[in-house]
Design a protein around this motif. Structure first.
Motif, PDB file in Angstrom:
ATOM      1  N   TYR A  49      -2.152  -3.687 -19.830  1.00 14.77           N
ATOM      2  CA  TYR A  49      -0.966  -4.346 -20.375  1.00 14.77           C
ATOM      3  C   TYR A  49      -1.229  -5.842 -20.435  1.00 14.77           C
ATOM      4  O   TYR A  49      -2.144  -6.360 -19.787  1.00 14.77           O
ATOM      5  CB  TYR A  49       0.276  -4.071 -19.507  1.00 14.77           C
ATOM      6  CG  TYR A  49       0.185  -4.655 -18.111  1.00 14.77           C
ATOM      7  CD1 TYR A  49       0.735  -5.897 -17.815  1.00 14.77           C
ATOM      8  CD2 TYR A  49      -0.466  -3.962 -17.092  1.00 14.77           C
ATOM      9  CE1 TYR A  49       0.634  -6.444 -16.538  1.00 14.77           C
ATOM     10  CE2 TYR A  49      -0.568  -4.492 -15.816  1.00 14.77           C
ATOM     11  CZ  TYR A  49      -0.023  -5.734 -15.548  1.00 14.77           C
ATOM     12  OH  TYR A  49      -0.138  -6.284 -14.297  1.00 14.77           O
ATOM     13  N   ILE A  56       2.682  -1.002 -22.316  1.00 20.55           N
ATOM     14  CA  ILE A  56       1.607  -0.483 -21.478  1.00 20.55           C
ATOM     15  C   ILE A  56       0.833   0.495 -22.356  1.00 20.55           C
ATOM     16  O   ILE A  56       1.423   1.238 -23.151  1.00 20.55           O
ATOM     17  CB  ILE A  56       2.167   0.257 -20.243  1.00 20.55           C
ATOM     18  CG1 ILE A  56       2.915  -0.708 -19.318  1.00 20.55           C
ATOM     19  CG2 ILE A  56       1.064   0.972 -19.471  1.00 20.55           C
ATOM     20  CD1 ILE A  56       3.743  -0.010 -18.250  1.00 20.55           C
ATOM     21  N   ASN A  76       7.013  -1.348 -21.383  1.00 15.65           N
ATOM     22  CA  ASN A  76       6.436  -2.005 -20.199  1.00 15.65           C
ATOM     23  C   ASN A  76       7.441  -2.034 -19.050  1.00 15.65           C
ATOM     24  O   ASN A  76       8.071  -3.050 -18.759  1.00 15.65           O
ATOM     25  CB  ASN A  76       5.976  -3.427 -20.539  1.00 15.65           C
ATOM     26  CG  ASN A  76       5.169  -4.034 -19.398  1.00 15.65           C
ATOM     27  OD1 ASN A  76       4.993  -3.413 -18.344  1.00 15.65           O
ATOM     28  ND2 ASN A  76       4.676  -5.234 -19.597  1.00 15.65           N
ATOM     29  N   LEU A  78       6.714  -2.127 -16.123  1.00 16.28           N
ATOM     30  CA  LEU A  78       6.214  -3.000 -15.059  1.00 16.28           C
ATOM     31  C   LEU A  78       6.720  -4.423 -15.220  1.00 16.28           C
ATOM     32  O   LEU A  78       6.564  -5.253 -14.317  1.00 16.28           O
ATOM     33  CB  LEU A  78       4.681  -3.001 -15.047  1.00 16.28           C
ATOM     34  CG  LEU A  78       4.013  -3.619 -13.824  1.00 16.28           C
ATOM     35  CD1 LEU A  78       4.213  -2.740 -12.602  1.00 16.28           C
ATOM     36  CD2 LEU A  78       2.537  -3.873 -14.061  1.00 16.28           C
ATOM     37  N   TYR A 113      -5.414 -10.191 -10.057  1.00 14.66           N
ATOM     38  CA  TYR A 113      -3.979 -10.012 -10.269  1.00 14.66           C
ATOM     39  C   TYR A 113      -3.365 -11.298 -10.805  1.00 14.66           C
ATOM     40  O   TYR A 113      -3.924 -12.389 -10.680  1.00 14.66           O
ATOM     41  CB  TYR A 113      -3.276  -9.584  -8.978  1.00 14.66           C
ATOM     42  CG  TYR A 113      -3.224 -10.635  -7.894  1.00 14.66           C
ATOM     43  CD1 TYR A 113      -2.135 -11.488  -7.767  1.00 14.66           C
ATOM     44  CD2 TYR A 113      -4.271 -10.776  -6.983  1.00 14.66           C
ATOM     45  CE1 TYR A 113      -2.079 -12.452  -6.777  1.00 14.66           C
ATOM     46  CE2 TYR A 113      -4.234 -11.733  -5.985  1.00 14.66           C
ATOM     47  CZ  TYR A 113      -3.134 -12.566  -5.884  1.00 14.66           C
ATOM     48  OH  TYR A 113      -3.087 -13.535  -4.906  1.00 14.66           O
ATOM     49  N   SER A 131       1.705  -8.890 -10.344  1.00 11.71           N
ATOM     50  CA  SER A 131       1.504  -7.554 -10.910  1.00 11.71           C
ATOM     51  C   SER A 131       0.027  -7.340 -11.199  1.00 11.71           C
ATOM     52  O   SER A 131      -0.725  -8.292 -11.414  1.00 11.71           O
ATOM     53  CB  SER A 131       2.326  -7.388 -12.193  1.00 11.71           C
ATOM     54  OG  SER A 131       1.767  -8.138 -13.261  1.00 11.71           O
ATOM     55  N   TYR A 132      -0.371  -6.068 -11.200  1.00 16.39           N
ATOM     56  CA  TYR A 132      -1.767  -5.717 -11.477  1.00 16.39           C
ATOM     57  C   TYR A 132      -1.906  -4.205 -11.662  1.00 16.39           C
ATOM     58  O   TYR A 132      -1.148  -3.427 -11.083  1.00 16.39           O
ATOM     59  CB  TYR A 132      -2.694  -6.183 -10.352  1.00 16.39           C
ATOM     60  CG  TYR A 132      -2.292  -5.730  -8.960  1.00 16.39           C
ATOM     61  CD1 TYR A 132      -2.822  -4.568  -8.396  1.00 16.39           C
ATOM     62  CD2 TYR A 132      -1.395  -6.467  -8.194  1.00 16.39           C
ATOM     63  CE1 TYR A 132      -2.477  -4.163  -7.116  1.00 16.39           C
ATOM     64  CE2 TYR A 132      -1.027  -6.065  -6.919  1.00 16.39           C
ATOM     65  CZ  TYR A 132      -1.566  -4.913  -6.386  1.00 16.39           C
ATOM     66  OH  TYR A 132      -1.209  -4.509  -5.109  1.00 16.39           O
ATOM     67  N   PRO A 133      -2.871  -3.774 -12.481  1.00 15.15           N
ATOM     68  CA  PRO A 133      -3.263  -2.369 -12.508  1.00 15.15           C
ATOM     69  C   PRO A 133      -4.220  -2.159 -11.330  1.00 15.15           C
ATOM     70  O   PRO A 133      -5.213  -2.881 -11.193  1.00 15.15           O
ATOM     71  CB  PRO A 133      -3.990  -2.204 -13.842  1.00 15.15           C
ATOM     72  CG  PRO A 133      -3.911  -3.539 -14.520  1.00 15.15           C
ATOM     73  CD  PRO A 133      -3.604  -4.547 -13.479  1.00 15.15           C
ATOM     74  N   HIS A 134      -3.936  -1.217 -10.478  1.00 12.91           N
ATOM     75  CA  HIS A 134      -4.733  -1.058  -9.265  1.00 12.91           C
ATOM     76  C   HIS A 134      -6.139  -0.583  -9.616  1.00 12.91           C
ATOM     77  O   HIS A 134      -6.314   0.323 -10.433  1.00 12.91           O
ATOM     78  CB  HIS A 134      -4.068  -0.071  -8.301  1.00 12.91           C
ATOM     79  CG  HIS A 134      -4.418  -0.309  -6.879  1.00 12.91           C
ATOM     80  ND1 HIS A 134      -5.638   0.064  -6.343  1.00 12.91           N
ATOM     81  CD2 HIS A 134      -3.728  -0.911  -5.870  1.00 12.91           C
ATOM     82  CE1 HIS A 134      -5.667  -0.276  -5.059  1.00 12.91           C
ATOM     83  NE2 HIS A 134      -4.527  -0.873  -4.748  1.00 12.91           N
ATOM     84  N   ASN A 138      -6.272   4.063  -9.811  1.00 12.69           N
ATOM     85  CA  ASN A 138      -6.251   3.535 -11.172  1.00 12.69           C
ATOM     86  C   ASN A 138      -5.240   4.200 -12.097  1.00 12.69           C
ATOM     87  O   ASN A 138      -5.141   3.847 -13.265  1.00 12.69           O
ATOM     88  CB  ASN A 138      -7.655   3.556 -11.798  1.00 12.69           C
ATOM     89  CG  ASN A 138      -8.156   4.964 -12.075  1.00 12.69           C
ATOM     90  OD1 ASN A 138      -7.746   5.923 -11.430  1.00 12.69           O
ATOM     91  ND2 ASN A 138      -9.050   5.084 -13.031  1.00 12.69           N
ATOM     92  N   LEU A 141       0.182   1.186 -11.572  1.00 12.76           N
ATOM     93  CA  LEU A 141       0.514  -0.194 -11.884  1.00 12.76           C
ATOM     94  C   LEU A 141       1.436  -0.691 -10.779  1.00 12.76           C
ATOM     95  O   LEU A 141       2.372   0.017 -10.384  1.00 12.76           O
ATOM     96  CB  LEU A 141       1.212  -0.294 -13.236  1.00 12.76           C
ATOM     97  CG  LEU A 141       0.442   0.262 -14.443  1.00 12.76           C
ATOM     98  CD1 LEU A 141       1.341   0.290 -15.668  1.00 12.76           C
ATOM     99  CD2 LEU A 141      -0.808  -0.554 -14.715  1.00 12.76           C
ATOM    100  N   TYR A 143       3.876  -3.739  -9.034  1.00 12.30           N
ATOM    101  CA  TYR A 143       4.654  -4.979  -9.026  1.00 12.30           C
ATOM    102  C   TYR A 143       5.011  -5.279  -7.571  1.00 12.30           C
ATOM    103  O   TYR A 143       5.472  -4.393  -6.837  1.00 12.30           O
ATOM    104  CB  TYR A 143       5.932  -4.848  -9.850  1.00 12.30           C
ATOM    105  CG  TYR A 143       6.938  -5.959  -9.598  1.00 12.30           C
ATOM    106  CD1 TYR A 143       6.852  -7.169 -10.269  1.00 12.30           C
ATOM    107  CD2 TYR A 143       7.971  -5.797  -8.658  1.00 12.30           C
ATOM    108  CE1 TYR A 143       7.765  -8.197 -10.023  1.00 12.30           C
ATOM    109  CE2 TYR A 143       8.882  -6.820  -8.414  1.00 12.30           C
ATOM    110  CZ  TYR A 143       8.764  -8.014  -9.106  1.00 12.30           C
ATOM    111  OH  TYR A 143       9.659  -9.024  -8.852  1.00 12.30           O
TER     112      TYR A 143
END
Length: 740
Positions: A49, A56, A76, A78, A113, A131-134, A138, A141, A143
């Motif tokens: 994203y 997303i 989105n 997130l 992040y 926020s970040y995509p782990h 994986n 997402l 927050y």
């Protein structure tokens, strides 16, 4: 000592660790880009994203038929914002008594992040959101919000809760969504949404719509209020959203992630990014060049963000292509709808390979899985073999935008480009098993297509490609584009070699391929000593981008005075609004000529007008022109110029032997030293440092039974499995052969 106090100490130490990110990896601004397209784009190879964006995207999930296929937009969810509130109301950004005017926005490239922090002066509170995509979980997402009271805050005036609101944007036109479970904190279950795409890309290769499941750790259909006791100095909260084709897979990542506490979940993500920077790939640039170093780090991060994480909680899905603007974009034409082009193999893959062979294999495996579709594409147009589409998405059939049918019909060089990339990967990896298993089947079918597409004159013993378009898309329907013909010759010769090496005994087939390769016309103006871009090209006619000049680097097709003249002529003919990687290629090519001093101008031109300052996000075109954001193609060209251009490094095949060439180094402007960790060669992982007067490479070899040999001038030296090599300015080039 009570548990609450221990927790505060742990979190304070954790915050201290986060604050130690080196400046070269930290992009900070108090002012957002005027165009929010140039916010950071984050991903983990499964989900992506753009920060503050409305979408997303998930790897391999497209909606739309044929040329209308594009990444299927997931709202989105997130995109969450928090405010601090008390019984009288909530603080707002325009409340001058409550907030400062200089919110700090920060992209932490090393930790992977995005965050922003805001001080509420009157209330004595700092609010941080990230926020970040782990990178390990994986499918997830994340927050996170952290609210902290200053030491002087009066408890009687302290806010009593945080309010979290979701801003997902308008409803998606790609999915039909159904709520399967609204979730209940009391029951301990989760909100679950199922989405199905509405239009198939091509039924022959996609019989069913895409189906995805979206799970939320908490529902934010209505703003969420989080109690904040007045005695508590700090409060944290997180929302996790997991998405996958299988509900059970999304659920496992969600449950496993929630088993970790707030800081451990974040730290697990950071560790994966640190593993990448420390063990896979990084660049250090010394000198008066912090901005250049930041641009390099940002480029590496944005490129790596679209690639699969190699260490994950659950097995990855097949990777479905590397698009010019990455996984976190693709709903718009400006994002090339999330399709894969030649950009993947020619511009990005040479850098991705340095990240590690597993990353490169993921990218090339996409082409392997789409081989049957490529064969269908050729057959449907009356040709043999495999014709890879100009634009490829989920099915591997042609999905070029309906606006531009001539591009899909005429840019046949993409099939040869893919074959070229397979050969370059072999030249660096020396992986014979992979070459026979994966590369040879593609190379053979591409060769069959090229032979069936060629128009050969038996009396003149010459072959042509008619009605084509080269990389310069300003010139359609031309004959004998020199890049197309040269790349086809290379692809045909690679197929002949790979077939023999892999034990295929079809001599007649190899002779047919070699004959067409030998006869393909390579245009050259003898009087002006240059290569006309195509039949009928007039000198100084404007072209869009790098085309003929690529015969030097990366093709290694021509290193003569003719190539030097190509650079001079086409530099003056290339339009100002050309894409970023064009100027990087002028730099990389000039660095391989006797006029290497000309490279600096083009190298700086290739990034200074294309990189937006706030978060070092690339644009396809210079400032002032419309173009794509998060342009990974430009990043790939820039990093190639830095590594292979100024570094003088290259890999090539001669028969069954692979060679790493170091032709000597030059330094970019204002740079004193470049350190690259790591360059791969065979099973070696090499630490490489180059300066203006010398370069040093230290390599460790992982397997026994193979040896390296170094050639420099007339001297031949057998190297140990672990070796180091120094090249001094003025010395002859070094060639390191991997002996088989």
């Amino acid at each position: 000592m009570n548990v609450l106090f221990l927790g505060k100490i742990q979190y304070a130490l954790y915050r201290l660790v986060l604050a130690e990110t080196p400046e070269a990896y930290l992009l900070q601004t108090h002012t957002l880009p005027s165009d929010l397209n140039f916010m950071p784009t984050l991903g983990n190879g499964h989900l992506g994203y753009t920060v503050f964006g409305d979408a997303i995207f998930m790897n391999g999930v497209y909606n739309g038929a044929g040329g209308n296929s594009k990444r299927a937009r997931i709202p989105n969810w997130l995109n969450i914002s928090a405010v601090v509130c008390d019984r009288f109301g909530c603080a707002t950004d325009d409340d001058e008594l409550s907030t400062t005017n200089d919110t700090l926005y920060e992209m932490d490239l090393r930790d992977g992040y995005f965050r922003y922090r805001k001080d509420y002066k009157k209330l004595g509170i700092t609010l941080e959101q990230r926020s970040y995509p782990h990178k390990y979980f994986n499918r997830a997402l994340v927050y996170e919000v952290v609210a902290s009271r200053h030491a002087t805050t009066a408890r009687s005036n302290a806010p009593q809760f945080l309010k979290l609101s979701q801003h997902p944007g308008i409803a998606s036109d790609a999915f039909e969504f159904v709520v399967l479970n609204n979730g209940s904190n009391a029951k301990g279950d989760y909100r679950v949404i199922r989405g199905r795409t509405q239009v198939l890309e091509f039924e022959r290769f996609q019989p069913q719509p895409h189906e995805i499941y979206i799970l939320f750790s908490q529902s934010l259909e209505e703003p969420l209020q989080i109690e904040w006791p007045t005695w508590q100095m700090e409060i944290t909260h997180r929302i996790i959203i997991c998405i996958d084709r299988e509900q059970s897979v999304a659920l496992k990542d969600l449950q496993d992630a929630l088993e970790l506490n707030f800081q451990d979940l974040h730290q697990k993500h950071i560790k994966r990014w640190h593993d990448f920077w420390d063990n896979d790939f990084s660049i250090r640039i010394a000198g008066n060049s912090l901005e250049l170093w930041q641009i390099a780090n940002a480029g590496i991060f944005y490129l790596a963000s679209s690639l699969p994480s190699l260490t994950t909680n659950q097995k990855n899905e097949p990777f479905d292509g590397l698009s010019p603007t990455g996984l976190g974009r693709g709903n718009l034409e400006a994002d090339y709808q999330g399709h894969s082009f030649w950009d993947t193999e020619i511009w990005m893959l040479p850098v991705v390979t340095q990240f590690g062979y597993d990353y490169a294999k993921e990218v090339l495996e996409y082409r392997s899985r789409k081989l049957e579709a490529a064969k269908y594409n050729a057959y449907a147009k009356g040709y043999k073999g495999a014709r890879y589409p100009w634009e490829s998405a989920y099915t591997g059939t042609e999905v070029t935008n309906p606006c531009c049918p001539e591009v899909a019909q005429q840019e046949i060089h993409i099939s040869a480009d893919i074959s070229f990339a397979l050969q370059k990967f072999f030249a660096q990896s020396a992986d014979f098993d992979w070459t026979c298993d994966k590369a040879w089947p593609i190379a053979a079918e591409v060769a069959e297509f090229l032979v069936s597409r060629a128009a050969c004159e038996e009396l003149k013993q010459v072959c042509h490609f008619l009605n084509v378009m080269g990389p310069d898309e300003d010139h359609a329907n031309v004959d004998d584009n020199v890049y197309t013909n040269a790349m086809a010759k290379i692809a045909l010769e690679f197929a002949v070699w790979a077939g023999g090496m892999c034990g295929n005994a079809s001599t007649e087939l190899f002779e047919k391929w070699q004959q067409v390769s030998n006869r393909l016309l390579i245009l050259r103006d003898v009087d002006l000593d240059y290569h006309p871009q195509h039949e009928g090209y007039k000198l100084n006619t404007e072209v869009k981008q790098a085309d003929t000049i690529l015969l030097g680097y990366p093709l290694r097709f021509d290193k003569s005075s003719t190539h030097l003249n190509d650079l001079k002529y086409y530099a003056n003919a290339t339009r100002e609004s050309g894409p970023a990687m064009t100027w990087s290629m002028f730099a990389a090519n000039y660095l391989r000529t006797s006029e290497d001093w000309r490279a600096d101008e083009y190298f700086e031109r290739g990034y200074k007008s294309y990189v937006r300052p706030e978060f070092k996000v690339w644009s396809e075109t210079p400032i002032g022109y419309e173009g794509s954001a998060n342009f990974l193609t430009g990043i790939g060209g820039f990093l190639q110029a830095l590594i292979f251009g100024y570094g003088g490094l290259d890999f090539y095949r001669s028969g069954n032997q692979t060679t790493m060439e170091n032709s000597g180094v030059l330094m970019p402007p204002n740079v004193e030293e470049v350190e690259i960790n790591y360059i791969r060669y065979g099973d070696s992982k090499c630490r490489w440092i180059y300066k203006s007067h010398s370069s040093f490479m230290d390599c460790g070899y992982r397997k026994s039974g193979k040896k390296f040999e170094m050639l420099q001038g007339n001297k031949r030296t057998l190297l140990a499995t672990n070796f180091n090599v120094t090249h001094r300015k003025g010395d002859p080039p070094i060639y390191i052969n991997l002996m088989n």
